[in-house]
Design a protein around this motif. Structure first.
Motif, PDB file in Angstrom:
ATOM      1  N   SER A   1       0.827  -1.199   0.000  1.00 47.06           N
ATOM      2  CA  SER A   1       0.000   0.000   0.000  1.00 47.06           C
ATOM      3  C   SER A   1       0.860   1.247   0.000  1.00 47.06           C
ATOM      4  N   MET A   2       0.218   2.400   0.226  1.00 52.78           N
ATOM      5  CA  MET A   2       0.962   3.634   0.423  1.00 52.78           C
ATOM      6  C   MET A   2       1.910   3.491   1.611  1.00 52.78           C
ATOM      7  N   GLY A   3       1.528   2.625   2.543  1.00 55.04           N
ATOM      8  CA  GLY A   3       2.405   2.379   3.679  1.00 55.04           C
ATOM      9  C   GLY A   3       3.728   1.793   3.218  1.00 55.04           C
ATOM     10  N   THR A   4       3.669   0.850   2.259  1.00 62.02           N
ATOM     11  CA  THR A   4       4.872   0.212   1.750  1.00 62.02           C
ATOM     12  C   THR A   4       5.715   1.175   0.934  1.00 62.02           C
ATOM     13  N   PHE A   5       5.071   2.003   0.114  1.00 64.58           N
ATOM     14  CA  PHE A   5       5.790   2.843  -0.833  1.00 64.58           C
ATOM     15  C   PHE A   5       6.030   4.271  -0.362  1.00 64.58           C
ATOM     16  N   LEU A   6       5.349   4.705   0.684  1.00 61.86           N
ATOM     17  CA  LEU A   6       5.575   6.050   1.227  1.00 61.86           C
ATOM     18  C   LEU A   6       5.845   6.003   2.725  1.00 61.86           C
ATOM     19  N   GLY A   7       4.925   5.429   3.488  1.00 61.98           N
ATOM     20  CA  GLY A   7       5.020   5.451   4.939  1.00 61.98           C
ATOM     21  C   GLY A   7       6.220   4.699   5.484  1.00 61.98           C
ATOM     22  N   THR A   8       6.448   3.463   5.006  1.00 65.40           N
ATOM     23  CA  THR A   8       7.571   2.679   5.512  1.00 65.40           C
ATOM     24  C   THR A   8       8.919   3.276   5.108  1.00 65.40           C
ATOM     25  N   PRO A   9       9.134   3.617   3.824  1.00 62.30           N
ATOM     26  CA  PRO A   9      10.393   4.297   3.484  1.00 62.30           C
ATOM     27  C   PRO A   9      10.572   5.604   4.251  1.00 62.30           C
ATOM     28  N   GLY A  10       9.459   6.293   4.523  1.00 60.04           N
ATOM     29  CA  GLY A  10       9.538   7.527   5.293  1.00 60.04           C
ATOM     30  C   GLY A  10      10.026   7.274   6.707  1.00 60.04           C
ATOM     31  N   THR A  11       9.534   6.182   7.315  1.00 57.78           N
ATOM     32  CA  THR A  11       9.993   5.810   8.655  1.00 57.78           C
ATOM     33  C   THR A  11      11.465   5.384   8.613  1.00 57.78           C
ATOM     34  N   ILE A  12      11.823   4.588   7.611  1.00 62.20           N
ATOM     35  CA  ILE A  12      13.196   4.111   7.445  1.00 62.20           C
ATOM     36  C   ILE A  12      14.154   5.276   7.227  1.00 62.20           C
ATOM     37  N   TYR A  13      13.680   6.316   6.576  1.00 60.21           N
ATOM     38  CA  TYR A  13      14.488   7.515   6.314  1.00 60.21           C
ATOM     39  C   TYR A  13      15.066   8.094   7.599  1.00 60.21           C
ATOM     40  N   GLY A  14      14.383   7.903   8.705  1.00 57.15           N
ATOM     41  CA  GLY A  14      14.880   8.403   9.989  1.00 57.15           C
ATOM     42  C   GLY A  14      15.591   7.356  10.823  1.00 57.15           C
ATOM     43  N   VAL A  15      15.708   6.107  10.289  1.00 66.37           N
ATOM     44  CA  VAL A  15      16.253   4.998  11.072  1.00 66.37           C
ATOM     45  C   VAL A  15      17.529   4.429  10.474  1.00 66.37           C
ATOM     46  N   GLY A  16      17.577   4.289   9.135  1.00 66.14           N
ATOM     47  CA  GLY A  16      18.707   3.653   8.477  1.00 66.14           C
ATOM     48  C   GLY A  16      18.405   2.213   8.124  1.00 66.14           C
ATOM     49  N   TYR A  17      19.466   1.431   7.858  1.00 70.09           N
ATOM     50  CA  TYR A  17      19.292   0.056   7.389  1.00 70.09           C
ATOM     51  C   TYR A  17      18.438  -0.793   8.323  1.00 70.09           C
ATOM     52  N   ALA A  18      18.544  -0.579   9.612  1.00 72.05           N
ATOM     53  CA  ALA A  18      17.769  -1.381  10.567  1.00 72.05           C
ATOM     54  C   ALA A  18      16.275  -1.248  10.317  1.00 72.05           C
ATOM     55  N   GLY A  19      15.847  -0.117   9.793  1.00 70.06           N
ATOM     56  CA  GLY A  19      14.428   0.112   9.529  1.00 70.06           C
ATOM     57  C   GLY A  19      13.857  -0.804   8.472  1.00 70.06           C
ATOM     58  N   MET A  20      14.735  -1.360   7.617  1.00 74.40           N
ATOM     59  CA  MET A  20      14.240  -2.263   6.575  1.00 74.40           C
ATOM     60  C   MET A  20      13.622  -3.523   7.162  1.00 74.40           C
ATOM     61  N   ALA A  21      13.915  -3.791   8.426  1.00 74.45           N
ATOM     62  CA  ALA A  21      13.327  -4.954   9.085  1.00 74.45           C
ATOM     63  C   ALA A  21      11.853  -4.744   9.407  1.00 74.45           C
ATOM     64  N   ILE A  22      11.333  -3.538   9.141  1.00 76.93           N
ATOM     65  CA  ILE A  22       9.915  -3.274   9.402  1.00 76.93           C
ATOM     66  C   ILE A  22       9.031  -4.261   8.659  1.00 76.93           C
ATOM     67  N   SER A  23       9.323  -4.508   7.396  1.00 74.09           N
ATOM     68  CA  SER A  23       8.428  -5.404   6.657  1.00 74.09           C
ATOM     69  C   SER A  23       9.116  -6.379   5.711  1.00 74.09           C
ATOM     70  N   VAL A  24      10.401  -6.174   5.381  1.00 78.44           N
ATOM     71  CA  VAL A  24      11.038  -7.059   4.403  1.00 78.44           C
ATOM     72  C   VAL A  24      11.030  -8.525   4.834  1.00 78.44           C
ATOM     73  N   PRO A  25      11.467  -8.891   6.055  1.00 80.05           N
ATOM     74  CA  PRO A  25      11.407 -10.320   6.414  1.00 80.05           C
ATOM     75  C   PRO A  25       9.974 -10.863   6.400  1.00 80.05           C
ATOM     76  N   GLY A  26       9.050 -10.075   6.910  1.00 85.10           N
ATOM     77  CA  GLY A  26       7.661 -10.511   6.943  1.00 85.10           C
ATOM     78  C   GLY A  26       7.053 -10.673   5.571  1.00 85.10           C
ATOM     79  N   ALA A  27       7.556  -9.891   4.593  1.00 81.07           N
ATOM     80  CA  ALA A  27       7.017  -9.954   3.230  1.00 81.07           C
ATOM     81  C   ALA A  27       7.224 -11.323   2.602  1.00 81.07           C
ATOM     82  N   VAL A  28       8.271 -12.028   3.061  1.00 77.64           N
ATOM     83  CA  VAL A  28       8.551 -13.350   2.500  1.00 77.64           C
ATOM     84  C   VAL A  28       7.439 -14.335   2.843  1.00 77.64           C
ATOM     85  N   PHE A  29       6.849 -14.175   4.014  1.00 75.32           N
ATOM     86  CA  PHE A  29       5.895 -15.169   4.509  1.00 75.32           C
ATOM     87  C   PHE A  29       4.443 -14.689   4.521  1.00 75.32           C
TER      88      PHE A  29
END
Length: 492
Positions: A64-92
């Motif tokens: 959703s917009m969360g994946t393409f705007l909201g999550t990258p926006g949150t990661i923008y303030g966190v760095g690489y660790a922020g990618m763990a928000i949804s990438v591992p979960g996306a696999v399953f």
């Protein structure tokens, strides 16, 4: 670079591309409307969706917009660790629901004509009250989820045209209302195929552009290190991603997708079991690939764009600054697609909750399918207008709203799984588990003292445990559904 200097609106290319794209979506809705002959077509495509439609429609509705705007926006303030928000979960997030409930739902849906989550829960628990509870919860949580998507449209329009965000909110809302009102699930799933394909292309292109803008991987990492070494390591800037929250996110975005009515319903639309397993492979590949690249682009953006108005703007700004205006507009349509594909699936599902699960099953039991079809179009418009109003007022960030709404509906994992695997689960147990679960979720989310008891895990962890205990205890002391109902659900 200052964020104000980054916003250099290019409205003519943006409007040209967007009007063309939205026009195609509206045409598909009109075409689907001509092919929608009955209530089964409107809500689940009469259970005839093939591999490509099923796989892409599932992942494009999940993303959703969360994946393409909201999550990258949150990661923008966190760095690489922020990618763990949804990438591992996306696999399953498609694999687990398919393995745990998908096969049985396809069988039950085809055999008994189930069209919605409420159809399943009402029949399994032999209680029409389940329809009312689910319908109310869907209105309470799914309207905000749609609102989060539509807020993203406002962000995009503002970045690319300089116009107020409410213009994008209203424009997107009207288009989605029109094609969902016309074509129902057929229109939603047909547009999802185009939208899902465009989302993957947008993720790839945005990632490449972000790498080029940052001067390559080595330069990006060097820049991040000089800005804040925490951008490169766990738990990220401001300690955002401790291990407990990391584990929470993996479980949240994989296991708890089973409680989302707009995703649950997709299994009723699938043609057969073989279609489902092939769709899993296609959908999982699309989700993992696109989530990884678009979230990585959010990290890369830290090195090249600073001091923006709001973090949700980072992906549109990468495209705007790094590409020709017309090309940027084409791929920004992929982000619009992410929001539209989620809204349309939820809007059709929520409409079904109001018209079938509340109106036809509780308020007016004599209502014909034709009456429901007509009412569905009206309800689609009303809910759509409410969503537009929600988007205009913007009570929070896209990620925050999306997470809250997702968590609320995730409580239904308890009655769903107990209903499928435990014969002694009762209607009163199911309703009690949902009510107590929602109260617990709000307490663990909003009350700092109670939140501390979760020990860093997401509120859904303790909430689900509590709801499950309530389900078991109440079911032990209340009457089980008739044997005929149990046989119907446990002998397929």
């Amino acid at each position: 670079m200052n964020g104000a200097a980054v916003i250099q609106p290019a409205p003519i290319p943006f409007y040209t591309v967007l009007v063309l794209y939205l026009g195609i979506m509206a045409f598909i809705g009109w075409y689907a409307g001509r092919k929608t002959n009955n209530i089964g077509d409107f809500f689940v495509l009469s259970g005839k969706a093939g591999v490509v439609v099923s796989g892409i429609a599932y992942f494009s509705t999940q993303f959703s917009m969360g994946t393409f705007l909201g999550t990258p926006g949150t990661i923008y303030g966190v760095g690489y660790a922020g990618m763990a928000i949804s990438v591992p979960g996306a696999v399953f997030c498609m694999i687990l629901p398919a393995l745990l409930i998908g096969r049985k739902l396809i069988t039950l849906g085809h055999k008994y004509g189930f069209l919605t989550m409420a159809d399943y829960l009402t029949d399994r628990y032999h209680s029409k009250k389940m329809s009312g509870v689910l319908g109310v919860m869907m209105l309470f949580f799914l309207v905000p989820m749609m609102g989060a998507q539509i807020i993203g449209a406002g962000v995009i329009v503002h970045v690319f045209t300089g116009l107020p965000e409410w213009v994008g909110v209203v424009g997107m809302g009207i288009i989605v209302i029109l094609y969902c009102m016309s074509g129902g699930m057929k229109g939603a799933m047909m547009t999802d195929v185009i939208q899902g394909s465009l989302m993957i292309a947008t993720a790839v292109v945005t990632f490449i552009v972000s790498v080029v803008m940052g001067g390559g991987f080595s330069n990006i990492n060097h820049t991040l290190q000089s800005m804040n070494e925490a951008y490169l390591t766990f738990p990220g800037a401001n300690g955002y991603m401790p291990w407990t929250y990391y584990v929470s996110n993996i479980v949240l975005w994989s296991f708890f997708t089973m409680g989302q009515p707009h995703l649950f319903t997709k299994f009723f639309a699938m043609k057969d079991h073989k279609t489902m397993f092939k769709a899993i492979l296609l959908g999982t590949a699309g989700m993992f690939f696109s989530a990884t690249l678009i979230e990585w682009a959010g990290v890369n953006g830290i090195a090249s764009i600073q001091n923006i108005e709001k973090a949700d703007q980072i992906i549109p700004m990468i495209l705007q600054r790094g590409m020709n205006p017309f090309l940027a507009s084409i791929f920004i349509a992929g982000i619009v697609a992410a929001g539209m594909s989620t809204i349309d699936g939820i809007l059709v599902t929520t409409t079904g909750a109001v018209t079938r699960d509340i109106y036809q099953k509780i308020i007016n039991k004599d209502a014909t399918d034709e009456n429901v079809m007509k009412l569905s179009k009206v309800v689609t418009v009303i809910i759509g207008i409410i969503v537009i109003c929600f988007g205009v007022f913007q009570p929070g960030s896209i990620f925050e709203i999306n997470l809250f709404a997702f968590s609320g509906m995730a409580i239904f994992v308890v009655p769903i799984l107990f209903g499928i695997y435990w014969k002694k689960a009762t209607a009163k147990g199911a309703i009690a588990s949902v009510i107590v679960g929602i109260i617990s979720l709000l307490l663990f989310t909003l009350n700092p003292s109670v939140k501390a008891l979760a020990m860093g895990f997401h509120a859904l962890f303790p909430t689900t445990i509590i709801a499950s205990i309530v389900m078991i205890v109440v079911s032990k002391f209340t009457e089980t559904p008739p044997q005929e109902t149990i046989d119907r659900h446990f002998t397929v």
